[in-house]
Design an enzyme around this catalytic site. Structure first.
Site, PDB file in Angstrom:
ATOM      1  CG  ASP A  33      -2.059   0.971   1.109  1.00 17.50           C
ATOM      2  OD1 ASP A  33      -2.342   1.415  -0.021  1.00 17.50           O
ATOM      3  OD2 ASP A  33      -2.679   1.298   2.137  1.00 17.50           O
ATOM      4  N   GLY A  34       0.344   2.300  -0.668  1.00 18.24           N
ATOM      5  CA  GLY A  34       0.987   3.609  -0.612  1.00 18.24           C
ATOM      6  C   GLY A  34       1.703   4.033  -1.869  1.00 18.24           C
ATOM      7  NE  ARG A  36      -4.099   4.875  -5.552  1.00 19.24           N
ATOM      8  CZ  ARG A  36      -5.400   4.923  -5.296  1.00 19.24           C
ATOM      9  NH1 ARG A  36      -6.216   5.538  -6.151  1.00 19.24           N
ATOM     10  NH2 ARG A  36      -5.890   4.372  -4.203  1.00 19.24           N
ATOM     11  CG  ASN A  81      -6.851  -2.480  -6.943  1.00 20.93           C
ATOM     12  OD1 ASN A  81      -5.973  -3.307  -6.762  1.00 20.93           O
ATOM     13  ND2 ASN A  81      -7.016  -1.455  -6.124  1.00 20.93           N
ATOM     14  CG  PHE A  82     -11.892  -4.885 -11.374  1.00 18.91           C
ATOM     15  CD1 PHE A  82     -11.369  -4.923 -12.662  1.00 18.91           C
ATOM     16  CD2 PHE A  82     -11.733  -5.990 -10.552  1.00 18.91           C
ATOM     17  CE1 PHE A  82     -10.709  -6.056 -13.137  1.00 18.91           C
ATOM     18  CE2 PHE A  82     -11.078  -7.123 -11.016  1.00 18.91           C
ATOM     19  CZ  PHE A  82     -10.559  -7.154 -12.302  1.00 18.91           C
ATOM     20  NE  ARG A 203      -3.134  -1.503   4.352  1.00 24.81           N
ATOM     21  CZ  ARG A 203      -4.322  -1.578   3.794  1.00 24.81           C
ATOM     22  NH1 ARG A 203      -5.105  -2.601   4.057  1.00 24.81           N
ATOM     23  NH2 ARG A 203      -4.753  -0.655   2.951  1.00 24.81           N
ATOM     24  CD  GLU A 222      -5.401 -18.103  16.688  1.00 24.68           C
ATOM     25  OE1 GLU A 222      -4.366 -18.483  17.250  1.00 24.68           O
ATOM     26  OE2 GLU A 222      -6.501 -18.051  17.253  1.00 24.68           O
TER      27      GLU A 222
END
Length: 302
Positions: A33-34, A36, A81-82, A203, A222
């Site tokens: 993530d990140g 953009r 994302n679509f 993440r 877990e």
């Protein structure tokens, strides 16, 4: 001078972390993530962020090989994302096509016997991306040195829903009895399942959520989760080692907890056995004597 000092401190911290890490999780899954936000922060187009993120992905493969990680799953394109603008989608598709083909032809992929697989509803992807997936999978199909899973058009809830529908259809057709449904029946209907359950989810980008990623293989086992603030193009080896250290600390904590529970159970059972013996001794004199033939049989059996 400032950059040199920062680099020296990072190198020192990396050496400290490497000494603290003993082994590695077998399966790491990453939410990249990140990209953009990284590009916007630098005044660049979003496409530049994805290109920079692709370079980080290649580095992570090297770090996994160095630590002995056996499997890596990358969340490359989700079902959500679509909903992005068409231009962004097309650039992502171009990048995926390029990187899948590039990886399939890379010498190190073949030297390290990396098996590349796509997981997700890949039929929703453009034909050119599907062709790249087929090319990468076919070129590495016989390898067993390292497993690289690329999650494309992937959504955890959709995957579980599809598996549930598949089980329901099998039951309706009489191929499967409701009482015989087990874990293997579910797993066999998931989107090309990973080789093994997830040990660690990473993440980047600052958000603390797992975003519908591998719920069966991560939540069911877990898995440890490591959230960090750097955007994916900024993710460093220090961040990776910190994530692995978090996994190891959690595993150690679980081992202590399991050991404490086992000890408590043994103590409880020991108390129960001692109490039972006291009760038996108390009433032993009131019990009838066994018949002579039974006693004799018991003696002959010794």
């Amino acid at each position: 001078m400032r950059d040199w000092l920062r680099s020296a401190l990072n190198a020192g911290y990396e050496r400290v972390l490497r000494r603290e890490v003993d082994g590695a999780p077998a399966h790491v899954a990453v939410i990249q993530d990140g990209n953009r936000r990284y590009a916007r922060q630098r005044g660049e187009d979003a496409t530049q962020g994805y290109q920079s993120g692709a370079q980080t992905t290649e580095q992570v493969l090297d770090w996994c090989a160095e630590l002995g990680v056996e499997e890596l799953t990358l969340y490359a394109f989700s079902t959500e994302n679509f909903e992005r603008p068409e231009e962004q989608q097309q650039h992502l598709f171009d990048l995926l096509e390029e990187k899948l083909t590039e990886f399939a032809d890379a010498d190190r992929v073949h030297d390290q016997r990396v098996r590349i697989r796509a997981i997700g509803d890949t039929d929703r992807l453009p034909e050119r991306v599907q062709d790249a997936v087929e090319y990468a999978e076919s070129r590495t199909a016989g390898y067993d040195g390292f497993a690289l899973n690329v999650a494309l058009a992937y959504g955890g809830r959709a995957e579980l829903l599809g598996a549930a529908r598949g089980v329901a259809e099998a039951v309706a057709d009489g191929d499967l009895a409701p009482g015989d449904v087990d874990l293997e029946d579910i797993e066999s209907r998931l989107h090309t399942s990973p080789v093994q359950d997830v040990d660690l989810i990473i993440r980047t980008g600052g958000d603390e959520r797992t975003s519908n990623f591998l719920p069966w293989h991560a939540n069911g086992s877990e898995a440890a989760v490591f959230f960090c603030t750097p955007y994916w193009p900024e993710f460093s080896k220090v961040d990776f080692l910190r994530a692995v250290r978090t996994y190891e600390s959690r595993e150690a904590s679980w081992r202590r907890t399991r050991a404490e529970r086992a000890l408590a159970l043994v103590r409880a059972l020991g108390t129960e056995v001692s109490e039972a013996r006291r009760v038996l001794d108390r009433f032993k004199s009131t019990l009838p004597e066994p018949p002579e033939d039974v006693e004799a049989e018991g003696q002959s059996a010794d």
